[in-house]
Design an enzyme around this catalytic site. Sequence first.
Site, short mmCIF file in Angstrom:
data_model
loop_
_atom_site.label_atom_id
_atom_site.label_comp_id
_atom_site.label_asym_id
_atom_site.label_seq_id
_atom_site.Cartn_x
_atom_site.Cartn_y
_atom_site.Cartn_z
N SER A 203 3.75 -7.56 3.54
CA SER A 203 3.65 -6.16 3.91
C SER A 203 3.72 -6.06 5.43
O SER A 203 3.02 -6.78 6.15
CB SER A 203 2.31 -5.60 3.41
N ALA A 204 4.57 -5.14 5.93
CA ALA A 204 4.82 -5.06 7.39
C ALA A 204 3.58 -4.66 8.17
O ALA A 204 3.36 -5.14 9.29
CB ALA A 204 5.95 -4.07 7.65
N CYS A 331 -12.72 -3.18 -0.74
CA CYS A 331 -11.59 -3.11 0.18
C CYS A 331 -11.34 -1.69 0.67
O CYS A 331 -10.48 -1.48 1.50
CB CYS A 331 -10.34 -3.69 -0.46
N1 PLP Z 1 -2.48 -7.82 -1.07
C1 PLP Z 1 -3.41 -8.08 -0.15
C2 PLP Z 1 -4.01 -9.43 -0.08
C3 PLP Z 1 -3.81 -7.09 0.76
O1 PLP Z 1 -4.76 -7.36 1.65
C4 PLP Z 1 -3.21 -5.81 0.66
C5 PLP Z 1 -3.65 -4.71 1.54
O2 PLP Z 1 -4.78 -4.69 2.02
C6 PLP Z 1 -2.23 -5.60 -0.30
C7 PLP Z 1 -1.88 -6.62 -1.15
C8 PLP Z 1 -1.55 -4.27 -0.43
O3 PLP Z 1 -0.58 -4.10 0.59
P1 PLP Z 1 -0.09 -2.64 0.97
O4 PLP Z 1 -1.19 -2.03 1.78
O5 PLP Z 1 1.16 -2.85 1.78
O6 PLP Z 1 0.17 -1.92 -0.28
#
Ligand code: PLP
Length: 398
Positions: A203-204, A331
């Site tokens: 993820s950018a 989270c």
């Molecule tokens: N996976 C992990 C380990 C993450 O920490 C996060 C975001 O906090 C995500 C996936 C989700 O990414 P995005 O925010 O780009 O949807």
Amino acid sequence: MASEPPVTNPLVYLDHAATTPLDPRVRSEMEPWLSSACGNPSSLHSAGRRARAAIDLARERVARLIGAEPAEIVFTASGTEADNLALAGSVARRGGLVTSAIEHPAVIETARSLGSAGLSVSFVAPRVDGVVHPDDLTAALAGGAGLVSIMAANNVVGTVQPLPELARAAHAAGALFHTDAVQAAGKLPLEVRDAGIDLLSMSAHKMHGPQGVGALFVREGLELEPIVRGGGQERGRRSATENVAGIVGFGAAAGIAREEMAAEAVRLVVLRERILETLGERLPCAYLIGDRFRRLPGHLCLGLAGLENEAITLLLALDERGIAVSSGSACSSRHAGQPSHVLAAMGFDPIRARGSLRVTLGRFTTDEDVERFLDALPAVAAALRPVTSRPFHERSPA
Ligand code: PLP
């Protein structure tokens, strides 16, 4: 109508696991695609071809960050979508999923939904240090599986998983290996071929790029069922007109991360260790959760013995002093104060699984930021002590 006051960033931002500030170098590469440049990458005219070329360059840079080929990168709208595509797109074909109990909800919820649809899904617990042991994975694979999904680094605790060993265990059981590398990409060296990774999510916005753009690495030759269908963009794996500015920003962020990763990791580890050592003197109730060294360079998850019920109060008191940290309890603010499923899976009791602080550093974190945090946390904790020393029934609920 009067315009809204500008949103000012907190003076000391220590929540980089949640999102990172956009690097000005990234912003300047995105700028033309947000203003003058206009073109749908699928169009045949020159404006469209320029947009296509910008995406191609970004694809190369993102691929290089993880040792992949450009054709193996599928751009998505987020890390969450990349995780969904990896699980639903491959499991749908192969059947059976083994994942860990400490994954991000993007994986856990997708796994649960696949489970409700009739797929066999199981969750491996980590050991108490937050690491998923390859032997435990092998045991969980005894019943067979088509896909294993274990994250590269955990978002709550910061622990880094032994990817090559886990991938080997998955392959030995005939399963593909996916890793959610949203927290690790751009911070740790990742080489998909050396590590035996078949699918990898990124993820950018976790590497000083823009929010709302992610990518899934799909090893060449691997079949994947799309979850977003339409005009056939991204070689039919993810339809929708591309987010050109976002993808350009992702490419820029990946390029910078690759160049600066090694030096940046050293700098962040020094700051991280300074926080731990100084808190050891100034706030002895603070302790580190997760393995001390097998962790992301700028990531600390702190337990606070005796202050577990006050983690959110501490977070808000720090916020009042212009310091942004996160609660390790869950989270997002939607689940604030609830026990963390990650800490619970590591064996923490519900009280301790609720009361931790996550302090995560990034590219623009300075020595002064760290000093301000190190002055503020013991002070706000001391201010709470009279409250916490009162019997529990006299306190207001956390
Ligand atoms: N996976 C992990 C380990 C993450 O920490 C996060 C975001 O906090 C995500 C996936 C989700 O990414 P995005 O925010 O780009 O949807």
